[in-house]
Enzyme design. Structure first.
Site, PDB file in Angstrom:
ATOM      1  N   CYS F  51       0.842  -1.197   0.000  1.00 49.45           N
ATOM      2  CA  CYS F  51       0.000   0.000   0.000  1.00 49.45           C
ATOM      3  C   CYS F  51       0.880   1.250   0.000  1.00 49.45           C
ATOM      4  O   CYS F  51       1.761   1.383   0.859  1.00 49.45           O
ATOM      5  CB  CYS F  51      -0.900   0.002   1.245  1.00 49.45           C
ATOM      6  SG  CYS F  51      -1.883   1.522   1.407  1.00 49.45           S
ATOM      7  N   ASP F  58      -0.305  -5.758   0.381  1.00 45.35           N
ATOM      8  CA  ASP F  58      -1.603  -6.094  -0.201  1.00 45.35           C
ATOM      9  C   ASP F  58      -1.451  -7.397  -0.972  1.00 45.35           C
ATOM     10  O   ASP F  58      -0.369  -7.713  -1.469  1.00 45.35           O
ATOM     11  CB  ASP F  58      -2.069  -4.979  -1.149  1.00 45.35           C
ATOM     12  CG  ASP F  58      -2.602  -3.775  -0.388  1.00 45.35           C
ATOM     13  OD1 ASP F  58      -3.228  -3.959   0.669  1.00 45.35           O
ATOM     14  OD2 ASP F  58      -2.377  -2.638  -0.846  1.00 45.35           O
ATOM     15  N   GLU F  74       5.537 -16.562 -22.166  1.00 48.50           N
ATOM     16  CA  GLU F  74       6.145 -17.686 -21.446  1.00 48.50           C
ATOM     17  C   GLU F  74       5.856 -17.460 -19.961  1.00 48.50           C
ATOM     18  O   GLU F  74       6.151 -16.401 -19.422  1.00 48.50           O
ATOM     19  CB  GLU F  74       7.652 -17.731 -21.747  1.00 48.50           C
ATOM     20  CG  GLU F  74       8.318 -19.029 -21.345  1.00 48.50           C
ATOM     21  CD  GLU F  74       8.591 -19.063 -19.865  1.00 48.50           C
ATOM     22  OE1 GLU F  74       8.263 -20.068 -19.218  1.00 48.50           O
ATOM     23  OE2 GLU F  74       9.123 -18.062 -19.352  1.00 48.50           O
TER      24      GLU F  74
END
Ligand SMILES: [Ca+2]
Ligand SMILES: [Ca+2]
Ligand SMILES: [Ca+2]
Ligand SMILES: [Ca+2]
Ligand SMILES: [Ca+2]
Ligand SMILES: [Ca+2]
Ligand SMILES: [Ca+2]
Ligand SMILES: [Ca+2]
Ligand SMILES: [Ca+2]
Ligand SMILES: [Ca+2]
Ligand SMILES: [Ca+2]
Ligand SMILES: [Ca+2]
Ligand SMILES: [Ca+2]
Ligand SMILES: [Ca+2]
Ligand SMILES: [Ca+2]
Ligand SMILES: [Ca+2]
Lengths: 140, 140, 140, 140, 140, 140, 140, 140, 140, 140
Positions: F51, F58, F74
Site C-alpha cells: 500500500c 496487499d 512464457e
C-alpha cells in the site's frame, strides 16, 4: 397430546408476534426513484400449494423479479399472499402464471418475472419461468 | 433368495402405489396462458438406455425445456416414456434427438430443447444439447 | 426408427469394445499387502433395480468399502454384477444388505461397508448403510 | 518388485478388457439428424503431454465441443487419440490448436471448440480456448 | 508438424527451467522440531501410471500425509519419484501400498498415510487408503 | 534461530531448483496458429504488492487473458515479472492497469484483459478489471 | 379463475395417480437382515406445520435415521404421516420430539434420530436434533 | 511511472491509515473468562515468506487456534508479526513450527495449533499442522 | 431527503409489523421432553457490536446450541437480545463468553455452546467458540 | 460488567487503530488511466440500517461497481459512509438508490451499479440492483 405444544406454553410469551391470516391483497409503497429502471428480486423457499389431481401437497422455491413503476411491493403482504395458496389445487405451470398476473395487476410494473422450482415427483423436477413487459420497456 | 424382498412383504402395504408400465404415450393438459411465451423445465437424474455396440447400460441426467403452445406435458407420462428406453440400444447423440422429436410431435411447442449428460466411459463424458424452434418463435 | 441408431452405424467402428453380459460372478486378484489393514473404496452413480411393488425403476448411487484379506475385487466384474440387478424387484433396504453379503462371500474381507443413496420418491429420499466385520477386526 | 502387480495376478481375470494402443485415428459414425444444428460435448480430466523445454509431464482437463455435420465422433477412438500425446513435447497453446485441427479434419464439423485447463506451474495455471466455424455457420 | 512446437521456439527462452528426469530417489532435509508430533500433507492431482492388463493409462489424485521423525520429504524429489510410475503397469491397490512403503523406507516417519483416488472406469471409481505407524506412535 | 531452516539443511538437496530473481522482462515464444483468434488465460493466487499510503502488504488473485497475435507469453517470465511488485507501493486500480500496459507492450496481443481481486480491508474487498483491444479486433 | 387449473384439465389424464389423504398411520414391512445393525436414512425438504402463536406456516427440512429391529418403515406412509402436520400448531422443538416418539412407537427400532432444520424467522434459523436408543444398543 | 500511484495522490487522503512496520512483538489483552476453556481461531489468506533454496516467494493460508489462559492475542499485532516473514528464507515445515513456538511464548496458552496451507509447486501442494498442549490440558 | 423513505410511505401499510425495541430479557417456554437430551441450534448472520478501541462496527455470524433442561429459548426474544449489542463496545472474545453466560442464566440448560465468526480485519478473521456443561451432563 | 471488555484492557494496545466516526464524505484520488474504460468493484458483507416501520435492524451484502472518469473512490471513506446508515430508517429499495446517487455525485463516474442483498424477513429475501450511465457511455 401431552408431549406437544400446550395452550399454556404461550401464556408467558410477550415478544413473539400475534395471529395473522392469509390474504390475496398485495400492498405497496411509493417508488421514490421512478426515473431509473432498477430491478427488485424477492425470493422464498417456503411456497406450498396442492396437486389438483391427487390433493397432495406440492412445494416450490419462488423468485419474483420486477422493475417498479410507481409502486414497490411490501414483502409482508407478499408473504400472506403466498400463504393463500396453501390449500389451492393448481398445476405448477398455472400457478406460476397466475402469480405473475396478480403481481402485474397490483404493481403495474415496467417488467416482472416469476420463477418457480418445484420439488421432484416421480424422479422428475419441474420449474416454470414466466415474464411480463410493459409495452415499450426493454427487459433487464 | 431368503434375504431379499419376499412376495408376502408386500401384502400389508396399503398406501404404496400399484403396478405401472413403460409407455411411448406422452399425455398433456391445456395451457391456460397461451398469450405468453413462458418456459417449462423438467429435469431427471434417472435416465438409462443401452449401448447399441456392447449391450451395456448407459446412464444420463436429462433436462427438457420448452415454451408451450396449446399443451403442457404431464410429467407422470414423461416418466413412463423415459422408462421405455430402458432396454433400447441407441447412441447418446441419437437418443437425445429422438426424444426431442417425440416431444415436438406430442406437444407442438413453440420451442423445445433437450440436454443429456451421460456418465464417464473410458475417462470421457459426453453431453448432447439439441433444440427446436417453431418457425417465427425466437428462443428464450 | 429411421432417426435412431442403425445396425450399419456400428459396422465401421473398430476400436469400441464388444458385447458383454450381466453376471453374478465377482472376480478377484491377489492382495500383495495382506500384512496391512488398508481400505479400498469403489463408487458408482449408475445402479438401478426395480420396485417390487410397482415394477418401476429405482436408481441409486453406491459406495462399496472394504479392507481386503487375501483377495482384491476386480472392478469390471463388479460392474457386471451390479448390472444383474437391472430387472430385479427388491426394496432399497434389502438390496443393500444382499450386495454386502455377496461381497463378503466373494472377497472374505476383514471389513466391508455398502452405502446406497436412492433417488427421491414422494418427496423423500432413502439411503441405507450396512457393514460387516470379520471377528477380531476393528473398523477403520 | 515382490509387492507390486505380478503377471500371474492377471491370469484368472476373464472379464477385464484386453490390450489397447494409442492411435492418431479418430473414428466416426453417421449423424442421423443432420437437419439440426446440435452440440455434442466431450470432457476428460485425463490428458497428459510433456513440456518441450524440460521434458516434465504436463496435465490438463479437456473439453471438446462441436456441431456435427455428417459425422459423429466415436469416443473410444478419442481416448486412444488423446493417449497419443503422452510422450509428445508440446506447449499448451500449441497442443490445444493442434487437437482442434485434427478434429476438424476428421469430423468436418459445422463448429468446434477445444478448451484445455492445465495444472499450476510456478504458481500460475494456464488455460487455452480455440474454436473453428465452417463458413456460414453461426456459433451456438 | 508445422503447427506444433518447433525446436527454435525454445531458443530465446532464458528463464524457463532446464531438463529433468524421473527418479526413484526421495530426498530429505532435517526436521528441526522432532520434539513435536506434527503432520505434513502433500497433495497432487497429477499422478499417472498404466493398467497392467490393458496397457492403458490410469490417473489419480494423491494425498501423502506423515509425522516426521528425523527427516522431512523434499517435494521436488517427490515429483520426480511420482513421475517414475508414468510407464509402470500396476493395479491401483498395489501402487498405493508400494508408494507408502517407499516413503516409509526413505523418511522413517512416525506415521504415514497414502490416499489415491483413481478416475472412473466402467462407471466405477476406485480409491485406496493405506497407512503405517511406527510401533509406539499413536495416529493423529 | 536454532529451530528454523539452517544453511546446512540445503547442502544435500540435489534436485530442487537454484536461485532466481524478480525481473520486469516478459519473454515470449512464437504463435504457431496466428490465423485463429483464440484465448489464453493465466491465473495466479500469489500476487502481492504494498500500500503506497501505509506501506503494508496487499494481496490479490490475478487473471490475465489475451488473444495472441505473433507472440505467446512464457509463464515463468510472468512469474518473475509479478514478483517484481513485491516491494512496490501502488494502489489496486493503478497496478492492474500498469500490468495490462506492460503485457500489451511485450505481446502486442489482439486483445488483453487483466482482472485483480484484492483481499478485504476495513470489511471491503476491491477488484479491478481492465481490458485492451487492438483496433479492428472484436472482444471474445 | 379462468386462468387457473380447471376440472376438465384433469379429465384426459390417465396415468397420473389418484387422490390421497394425510394419515397418522406409519406402515412397515419385515426386516430381512435383523442380524445386522444397519442404518436407514430418510430425508425430505417438504415438511410444513403451523406456528401455535401466530398461526403462520413454518417449513423444515427433515432427516430421519434409524437402525431397524424387526420392521422397516414404508416411505409412502411416512409421506402421508408428515402431511398430517400441515395444519397443526406446534413449536419446532416439540414437533421434532413428537415425530421421534411416533417413529419409535411404530418401528420399535434399535436406534432412531430425527433432525429438523426450520427456515429463518426474524433473522434466526432453528434446528433440532433428537435421538433414541433401545437399552443395550450403541449408537452408530 | 506516469501511469502509477504518485506521491501527490496521497496528499488529500485524510482517512486512510498511516505507516506501519513489520514486528516480532505479539501484543495481548487480558482474558476475562479464564475459568472456561474456550477456543479462539484466527485465519488469514495473506501469508508470504521466501524459499531458502531459490529465494522465490512462497504463499500460504494460515489458521491459528488456541485456548487462552491469562492472555488473548491482539490481531493487529499478529498482522505485523506475520508481515515480518515477508523476506525470511524458511521451509514450510519449519515456519509453521516457529510460529507455533512464538505464539506459545507470547500467550502461554493452554492449547495452540497452527495450520499452514502452501500453494502448489511442481504440481504438489504442502500443508503443515502443528499443535501444543500445556501439560494437563486436554485438546478441544 | 426527498429520494429516501418518507413518513407518508408508511401510512397505507396495514400488514407490516409495528415497532419493537432491543431488550436484555430472554424469554422461554416449557420443555415438554425433559426426559431426553436433545440439541437445539439457533443461527444468525445478523449480529453486530462495536470495537471498544476504535468505536467502529464489528459484524459476526452466531451459532447458539444447547440441550434444554426445563426451558426452551423463544427466538424472538433472542433477536431483541442480540440487538442490544448494537451500540456496545466489546472485544470478540469477551462478547462470545458474555452471551454464553446470559443464556446459561436464562435457560439453565444442561449444555450450551456459542460460536461467533467475526469478519476480516487487517486480513485476519477471528472466531470464538465457548461452551458450558452442567455438572454431570456429557457433551453431545 | 466484570466479564466484558474493560477500559484498562485498551491501555497497553499500541498498534490497534484509534477512534473513527461515521461520515457522509466520500473521498477520492486521481484516476491515472482515464483513457480506458475499466471496472472497479467494491464488496462488503457488513452493511446495516434500520426498518423505517418497526425500527428493527436490517442487514445486507453490498456490491458497488463503477467505471471511473477522473476520480477513484478511496475505500476507507466508503466504509465510514456506509457506517452512516447504521441508525437510518430506510426501505431496501430506497437505500440502494440513494447510495447510487451519492456515489454518482462524489465520483462523477462513467457508469455505476449498486447491488444490495438483504437478509430473509418472513421467509422472503430481497435484493435490489440499480445502475447509472453517463450519457454516451455503454455499459460493461
Ligand atoms: Ca425447501
Ligand atoms: Ca428475458
Ligand atoms: Ca439457443
Ligand atoms: Ca445419477
Ligand atoms: Ca462403523
Ligand atoms: Ca487434472
Ligand atoms: Ca464463441
Ligand atoms: Ca485427475
Ligand atoms: Ca487412521
Ligand atoms: Ca490467496
Ligand atoms: Ca469485454
Ligand atoms: Ca449420537
Ligand atoms: Ca489434536
Ligand atoms: Ca465439546
Ligand atoms: Ca453477513
Ligand atoms: Ca446492465
Amino acid at each position: 397430546m401431552q408431549n406437544s405444544t400446550q395452550p399454556e406454553d404461550l401464556s408467558k410469551l410477550t415478544l413473539l408476534g400475534r395471529e395473522a391470516k392469509p390474504s390475496k391483497k398485495l400492498e405497496t409503497f411509493p417508488n421514490r426513484h421512478p426515473g431509473r429502471n432498477y430491478v427488485v428480486t424477492l425470493e422464498t423457499t417456503e411456497f406450498t400449494c396442492v396437486c389438483p389431481m391427487t390433493g397432495q401437497p406440492d412445494f416450490a422455491d419462488l423468485k419474483i423479479q420486477y422493475i417498479p413503476d410507481a409502486s414497490i411491493l411490501e414483502s409482508k403482504s407478499l408473504k400472506l399472499y403466498l400463504w393463500s395458496y396453501r390449500n389451492e389445487g393448481i398445476f405448477h405451470e398455472h400457478v406460476t402464471n397466475v402469480i405473475l398476473e396478480d403481481l402485474v395487476a397490483a404493481l403495474s410494473p415496467r417488467w416482472c418475472k416469476v420463477t418457480a422450482n418445484f420439488g421432484v415427483r416421480g424422479g422428475i423436477s419441474i420449474s416454470v419461468e414466466a415474464e411480463y413487459s410493459k409495452p415499450g420497456t426493454s427487459q433487464p
